[in-house]
Design a protein around this motif. Structure first.
Motif, PDB file in Angstrom:
ATOM      1  N   ARG A  55       1.842 -26.532 -22.591  1.00 35.65           N
ATOM      2  CA  ARG A  55       0.607 -25.743 -22.443  1.00 35.65           C
ATOM      3  C   ARG A  55       0.966 -24.262 -22.516  1.00 35.65           C
ATOM      4  O   ARG A  55       2.132 -23.904 -22.266  1.00 35.65           O
ATOM      5  CB  ARG A  55      -0.054 -26.051 -21.094  1.00 35.65           C
ATOM      6  N   ALA A  93       7.216 -30.104  -5.724  1.00 36.68           N
ATOM      7  CA  ALA A  93       6.789 -29.719  -7.078  1.00 36.68           C
ATOM      8  C   ALA A  93       7.493 -30.664  -8.055  1.00 36.68           C
ATOM      9  O   ALA A  93       8.728 -30.749  -8.084  1.00 36.68           O
ATOM     10  CB  ALA A  93       7.182 -28.271  -7.349  1.00 36.68           C
ATOM     11  N   THR A  94       6.708 -31.388  -8.832  1.00 35.09           N
ATOM     12  CA  THR A  94       7.222 -32.483  -9.663  1.00 35.09           C
ATOM     13  C   THR A  94       8.398 -32.076 -10.555  1.00 35.09           C
ATOM     14  O   THR A  94       9.349 -32.836 -10.742  1.00 35.09           O
ATOM     15  CB  THR A  94       6.087 -33.035 -10.549  1.00 35.09           C
ATOM     16  N   CYS A  95       8.340 -30.853 -11.098  1.00 35.27           N
ATOM     17  CA  CYS A  95       9.387 -30.435 -12.044  1.00 35.27           C
ATOM     18  C   CYS A  95      10.763 -30.370 -11.380  1.00 35.27           C
ATOM     19  O   CYS A  95      11.792 -30.498 -12.058  1.00 35.27           O
ATOM     20  CB  CYS A  95       9.042 -29.088 -12.667  1.00 35.27           C
ATOM     21  N   ARG A 103       6.760 -29.040 -17.163  1.00 39.33           N
ATOM     22  CA  ARG A 103       6.569 -27.585 -17.213  1.00 39.33           C
ATOM     23  C   ARG A 103       5.787 -27.189 -18.467  1.00 39.33           C
ATOM     24  O   ARG A 103       5.641 -27.967 -19.398  1.00 39.33           O
ATOM     25  CB  ARG A 103       7.935 -26.878 -17.202  1.00 39.33           C
ATOM     26  N   SER A 131       6.427 -19.661  -9.429  1.00 34.11           N
ATOM     27  CA  SER A 131       5.358 -20.288 -10.212  1.00 34.11           C
ATOM     28  C   SER A 131       3.987 -19.759  -9.790  1.00 34.11           C
ATOM     29  O   SER A 131       3.700 -19.639  -8.599  1.00 34.11           O
ATOM     30  CB  SER A 131       5.401 -21.808 -10.005  1.00 34.11           C
ATOM     31  N   CYS A 145       2.789 -22.931  -7.871  1.00 30.54           N
ATOM     32  CA  CYS A 145       3.577 -23.498  -6.769  1.00 30.54           C
ATOM     33  C   CYS A 145       4.430 -22.478  -6.020  1.00 30.54           C
ATOM     34  O   CYS A 145       5.124 -22.860  -5.080  1.00 30.54           O
ATOM     35  CB  CYS A 145       4.501 -24.589  -7.306  1.00 30.54           C
ATOM     36  N   VAL A 178       3.805 -33.494  -6.793  1.00 30.02           N
ATOM     37  CA  VAL A 178       2.536 -32.923  -7.260  1.00 30.02           C
ATOM     38  C   VAL A 178       2.855 -31.839  -8.293  1.00 30.02           C
ATOM     39  O   VAL A 178       3.632 -30.924  -8.007  1.00 30.02           O
ATOM     40  CB  VAL A 178       1.731 -32.279  -6.104  1.00 30.02           C
ATOM     41  N   CYS A 179       2.271 -31.964  -9.474  1.00 28.00           N
ATOM     42  CA  CYS A 179       2.324 -30.867 -10.449  1.00 28.00           C
ATOM     43  C   CYS A 179       0.885 -30.397 -10.665  1.00 28.00           C
ATOM     44  O   CYS A 179       0.122 -31.030 -11.415  1.00 28.00           O
ATOM     45  CB  CYS A 179       2.932 -31.310 -11.786  1.00 28.00           C
ATOM     46  N   LYS A 215       8.022 -24.641  -5.730  1.00 34.05           N
ATOM     47  CA  LYS A 215       8.841 -24.078  -6.814  1.00 34.05           C
ATOM     48  C   LYS A 215       8.660 -22.563  -6.861  1.00 34.05           C
ATOM     49  O   LYS A 215       7.535 -22.091  -7.039  1.00 34.05           O
ATOM     50  CB  LYS A 215       8.393 -24.719  -8.142  1.00 34.05           C
ATOM     51  N   GLU A 249      -0.494 -28.023 -12.357  1.00 34.46           N
ATOM     52  CA  GLU A 249      -0.939 -27.657 -13.709  1.00 34.46           C
ATOM     53  C   GLU A 249      -1.129 -28.898 -14.576  1.00 34.46           C
ATOM     54  O   GLU A 249      -2.116 -29.035 -15.286  1.00 34.46           O
ATOM     55  CB  GLU A 249       0.046 -26.664 -14.336  1.00 34.46           C
TER      56      GLU A 249
HETATM   57  S1  SF4 Z   1       2.873 -26.367 -11.794  1.00 28.37           S
HETATM   58 FE1  SF4 Z   1       4.785 -25.606 -12.644  1.00 28.37          FE
HETATM   59  S2  SF4 Z   1       6.081 -25.246 -10.875  1.00 28.37           S
HETATM   60 FE2  SF4 Z   1       4.411 -26.522 -10.188  1.00 28.37          FE
HETATM   61  S3  SF4 Z   1       5.205 -28.609 -10.393  1.00 28.37           S
HETATM   62 FE3  SF4 Z   1       4.106 -28.149 -12.271  1.00 28.37          FE
HETATM   63  S4  SF4 Z   1       5.689 -27.395 -13.627  1.00 28.37           S
HETATM   64 FE4  SF4 Z   1       6.519 -27.287 -11.564  1.00 28.37          FE
END
Ligand code: SF4
Length: 317
Positions: A55, A10-12, A19, A108, A111, A43-44, A105, A46
């Motif tokens: 967002r 998860a990219t964050c 985020r 989420s 994720c 990979v994110c 993550k 969202e």
């Molecule tokens: S969707 Fe949310 S939890 Fe998943 S990588 Fe993106 S920011 Fe992180």
């Protein structure tokens, strides 16, 4: 196959500001300790599916028919169809990325692997949801080692995850190209101690599969062995199972040790069993004896070095 271990993430968690609030969730263990040993495939869902940064936050809701929806609770906008479409496409593309594992993550709605808050029309949310992207990933890659960063704070789960990651890579290497039954026997022999530390019964069932390797169509054998192997690896290794493995290995050179050295090794194994020293202590002594007495059977065991020592996964008591 690439040389480095490749982990989806998860990219964050890498510190990228993707985020909903424009922030990140950088994970120090992953970015500091793990990063030098792996190649990340971030990979994110969202951000990549076009929801933008920042967002409005979304959450999982259960509709009256029991289906899970991804909804912006403020505006009521339903993102389920778009996120499901994106997730299917992205997960399909990940099949070409040669992943050895994936770090998701926690909590989420995209994720989270488990226990994500699921809101119903009435009452408190219940922790039984799975993020929409995570659900596609889990369904498409049932044997890929997948964990959440939160669970990786538990030393046992952390060790299990990375053992599975490196074992999955060795398994994939085995079945690349035109493998022979001898390759399978060699592989299975070298993984014996590691498998025993996870699931002795499962190890024996795998052995029966290996014994029949020449009688099963190749593709079927590969599928059955891979599935059973990763199922065994998913079982948590326990101190008791490790002690059995260590005592078993000790038998391979106990004749070469004098009484004092035998007693020292036995007492170290015992101390580990009682939680007084970490697993790395007896394993280091074993590695020393395996080199000194030249015991090829043990030298080949992945158990003695299943992952880079710099990850320090066996250093907890
Ligand atoms: S969707 Fe949310 S939890 Fe998943 S990588 Fe993106 S920011 Fe992180």
């Amino acid at each position: 196959m690439t040389n480095s271990i490749r982990l989806g993430i998860a990219t964050c968690l890498l510190g990228e500001q993707v985020r909903w609030d424009g922030g990140h969730k950088r994970d120090e263990f992953l970015v500091g300790t793990v990063a030098p040993h792996v190649e990340w495939v971030p990979v994110c869902p969202e951000e990549e599916s076009g929801m933008g940064v920042p967002r409005p936050p979304v959450r999982l809701e259960q509709d009256p028919h029991g289906a899970t929806r991804m909804v912006d609770p403020k505006s009521g906008k339903d993102h389920t169809a778009a996120m499901t479409r994106f997730s299917k496409q992205r997960v399909r593309a990940l099949a070409d990325e040669e992943l050895d594992g994936y770090v998701l993550k926690k909590d989420s709605p995209s994720c989270g692997m488990e226990r994500v808050r699921l809101h119903a029309e009435k009452g408190m949310p219940v922790r039984k949801g799975v993020g929409l992207f995570a659900a596609e990933l889990l369904a498409r890659f049932p044997h890929l080692p997948i964990e959440e960063e939160g669970r990786l704070n538990d030393p046992g789960l952390r060790e299990n995850f990375f053992e599975r990651v490196f074992a999955y890579r060795r398994l994939r290497q085995l079945f690349i190209g035109r493998w022979k039954s001898g390759d399978v026997v060699r592989f299975h022999t070298a993984e014996k101690m590691l498998l025993l530390a996870h699931d002795p019964q499962g190890y024996r069932a795998l052995g029966r599969l290996v014994a029949a390797v020449k009688t099963v169509p190749r593709a079927d054998f590969q599928t059955q062995y891979s599935s059973a192997f990763m199922t065994v690896m998913r079982k948590l290794a326990t101190p008791r199972k490790h002690v059995n493995v260590l005592q078993h290995m000790q038998g391979h050179f106990s004749d070469q040790l004098d009484a004092a050295a035998r007693a020292e090794l036995s007492s170290l194994i015992e101390d580990f069993g009682h939680g007084l020293v970490p697993l790395i202590a007896p394993v280091t002594l074993f590695r020393h004896y395996v080199r000194r007495f030249d015991v090829p059977y043990l030298a080949d065991q992945s158990y003695l070095e299943p992952h880079p020592k710099e990850l320090m996964l066996r250093n907890h008591a």
